[in-house]
Design a protein around this motif. Structure first.
Motif, mmCIF file in Angstrom:
data_model
loop_
_atom_site.group_PDB
_atom_site.id
_atom_site.type_symbol
_atom_site.label_atom_id
_atom_site.label_comp_id
_atom_site.label_asym_id
_atom_site.label_seq_id
_atom_site.Cartn_x
_atom_site.Cartn_y
_atom_site.Cartn_z
ATOM 1 N N ASN A 32 1.172 -29.487 -25.938
ATOM 2 C CA ASN A 32 1.581 -30.687 -26.763
ATOM 3 C C ASN A 32 1.096 -30.623 -28.031
ATOM 4 O O ASN A 32 1.322 -31.571 -28.877
ATOM 5 C CB ASN A 32 0.629 -32.103 -26.193
ATOM 6 C CG ASN A 32 1.120 -32.322 -24.804
ATOM 7 O OD1 ASN A 32 2.446 -32.326 -24.550
ATOM 8 N ND2 ASN A 32 0.353 -32.590 -23.737
ATOM 9 N N ALA A 33 0.706 -29.242 -28.690
ATOM 10 C CA ALA A 33 0.368 -29.266 -29.981
ATOM 11 C C ALA A 33 1.653 -29.383 -30.504
ATOM 12 O O ALA A 33 2.901 -29.158 -30.310
ATOM 13 C CB ALA A 33 -0.037 -27.927 -30.209
ATOM 14 N N LYS A 34 1.679 -30.099 -31.947
ATOM 15 C CA LYS A 34 2.713 -30.249 -32.894
ATOM 16 C C LYS A 34 2.963 -28.718 -33.583
ATOM 17 O O LYS A 34 2.151 -28.156 -33.920
ATOM 18 C CB LYS A 34 2.322 -30.863 -34.063
ATOM 19 C CG LYS A 34 1.863 -32.522 -33.602
ATOM 20 C CD LYS A 34 1.406 -33.454 -34.560
ATOM 21 C CE LYS A 34 0.887 -34.894 -33.969
ATOM 22 N NZ LYS A 34 -0.112 -35.320 -35.040
ATOM 23 N N MET A 35 4.074 -28.453 -33.288
ATOM 24 C CA MET A 35 4.541 -27.171 -33.791
ATOM 25 C C MET A 35 5.793 -27.488 -35.039
ATOM 26 O O MET A 35 6.415 -28.149 -34.837
ATOM 27 C CB MET A 35 5.347 -26.304 -32.660
ATOM 28 C CG MET A 35 4.460 -26.213 -31.611
ATOM 29 S SD MET A 35 2.909 -25.133 -31.786
ATOM 30 C CE MET A 35 3.646 -23.491 -32.242
ATOM 31 N N ASN A 36 5.858 -26.682 -35.940
ATOM 32 C CA ASN A 36 6.543 -26.534 -36.915
ATOM 33 C C ASN A 36 7.014 -25.150 -37.293
ATOM 34 O O ASN A 36 6.215 -24.358 -37.510
ATOM 35 C CB ASN A 36 5.790 -27.363 -38.126
ATOM 36 C CG ASN A 36 6.848 -27.437 -39.299
ATOM 37 O OD1 ASN A 36 7.962 -27.421 -39.115
ATOM 38 N ND2 ASN A 36 6.392 -27.878 -40.618
ATOM 39 N N TYR A 37 8.123 -24.801 -37.250
ATOM 40 C CA TYR A 37 8.796 -23.593 -37.555
ATOM 41 C C TYR A 37 9.689 -23.614 -38.988
ATOM 42 O O TYR A 37 10.160 -24.639 -39.598
ATOM 43 C CB TYR A 37 9.464 -23.060 -36.623
ATOM 44 C CG TYR A 37 9.122 -23.188 -35.342
ATOM 45 C CD1 TYR A 37 7.981 -22.291 -34.785
ATOM 46 C CD2 TYR A 37 9.594 -24.091 -34.215
ATOM 47 C CE1 TYR A 37 7.405 -22.433 -33.584
ATOM 48 C CE2 TYR A 37 8.669 -24.389 -33.089
ATOM 49 C CZ TYR A 37 7.723 -23.351 -32.724
ATOM 50 O OH TYR A 37 7.215 -23.471 -31.424
ATOM 51 N N SER A 38 9.600 -22.427 -39.620
ATOM 52 C CA SER A 38 10.226 -22.069 -41.129
ATOM 53 C C SER A 38 10.862 -20.647 -41.200
ATOM 54 O O SER A 38 10.017 -19.831 -40.798
ATOM 55 C CB SER A 38 9.246 -22.433 -42.156
ATOM 56 O OG SER A 38 9.752 -22.125 -43.425
ATOM 57 N N GLY A 39 12.074 -20.821 -41.442
ATOM 58 C CA GLY A 39 12.704 -19.271 -41.350
ATOM 59 C C GLY A 39 13.469 -19.101 -40.104
ATOM 60 O O GLY A 39 13.417 -19.808 -39.285
ATOM 61 N N THR A 40 13.750 -17.914 -40.235
ATOM 62 C CA THR A 40 14.514 -17.390 -38.851
ATOM 63 C C THR A 40 13.710 -16.469 -37.802
ATOM 64 O O THR A 40 13.138 -15.609 -38.234
ATOM 65 C CB THR A 40 15.550 -16.422 -39.376
ATOM 66 O OG1 THR A 40 16.503 -17.275 -40.243
ATOM 67 C CG2 THR A 40 16.459 -15.954 -38.055
ATOM 68 N N ASP A 41 13.617 -16.963 -36.749
ATOM 69 C CA ASP A 41 12.504 -16.135 -35.970
ATOM 70 C C ASP A 41 12.971 -14.848 -35.579
ATOM 71 O O ASP A 41 14.109 -14.496 -35.597
ATOM 72 C CB ASP A 41 12.483 -17.032 -34.585
ATOM 73 C CG ASP A 41 11.400 -16.906 -33.605
ATOM 74 O OD1 ASP A 41 10.439 -16.000 -33.987
ATOM 75 O OD2 ASP A 41 11.154 -17.185 -32.353
ATOM 76 N N GLY A 42 12.006 -13.940 -35.460
ATOM 77 C CA GLY A 42 12.401 -12.793 -35.251
ATOM 78 C C GLY A 42 12.582 -11.898 -36.492
ATOM 79 O O GLY A 42 12.921 -10.381 -36.589
#
Length: 177
Positions: free
Chosen positions: A66-76
């Motif tokens: 349940n952790a709040k996740m935030n992604y930026s950019g293109t994975d990989g």
């Protein structure tokens, strides 16, 4: 009054001993673990290079779904960031950033911890083909703790190695299904 003086003297002595001991402990730590996976190295690398896949094998990510996740950019790709924020004290808050990718071989990341403590660590995952269908995966972490917190370096490597072993075991199980 003499009991209080004795207790304070013992406490002061312990603090001094701890601070003296920290003078002799390295500030840097290195932890590495590895596993052999019965899959082609390309398949393994193409899975681990995506940081979002850590949700399926990293012990730390699995501790708090349940952790709040935030992604930026293109994975990989280089520059991708994965930020987390958890109320679980064992997960805390921080950011993982992909710093370098050697396609088919290695991915290097920087992890910036904000909570429960501020710190920066360098991590890598490296795949080495053993055969056409067997791959060695090595996961490592390098960090540094300033004096007197470097005393934790007596305990951190053992704890982190167990967590890396658990994570790599889960990765192996997932990829060999």
């Amino acid at each position: 009054m003499s009991i209080l003086t004795t207790v304070l003297g013992v406490i002061a002595g312990i603090v001094i001993l701890v601070l003296l001991a920290a003078l002799f402990v390295k500030k840097e730590y290195t932890v590495q673990s590895q596993v052999t996976i019965d899959k082609n190295s390309r398949v393994v690398f193409d899975y681990i290079k995506y940081i979002k896949n850590q949700a399926y094998y990293s012990k730390w990510v699995l501790m708090d779904p349940n952790a709040k996740m935030n992604y930026s950019g293109t994975d990989g790709t280089v520059g991708f960031t994965s930020a987390w924020d958890s109320e679980n004290k064992n997960v805390g808050k921080g950011v993982q950033e992909v710093k370098k990718i050697l396609d088919g071989e290695r991915i290097d990341c920087e992890i910036r911890f904000e909570r429960p403590f501020k710190n920066v660590a360098q991590t890598f995952m490296e795949v080495t083909p053993i055969s056409e269908s067997t791959t060695n995966v090595q996961w490592g972490m390098l960090g540094k703790n300033p004096y007197p917190f470097n005393l934790m370096n007596l305990f951190i490597p053992g704890m982190l190695e167990k967590d890396l072993d658990t994570s790599l075991g889960t990765l192996k199980n997932n990829l060999e299904k």
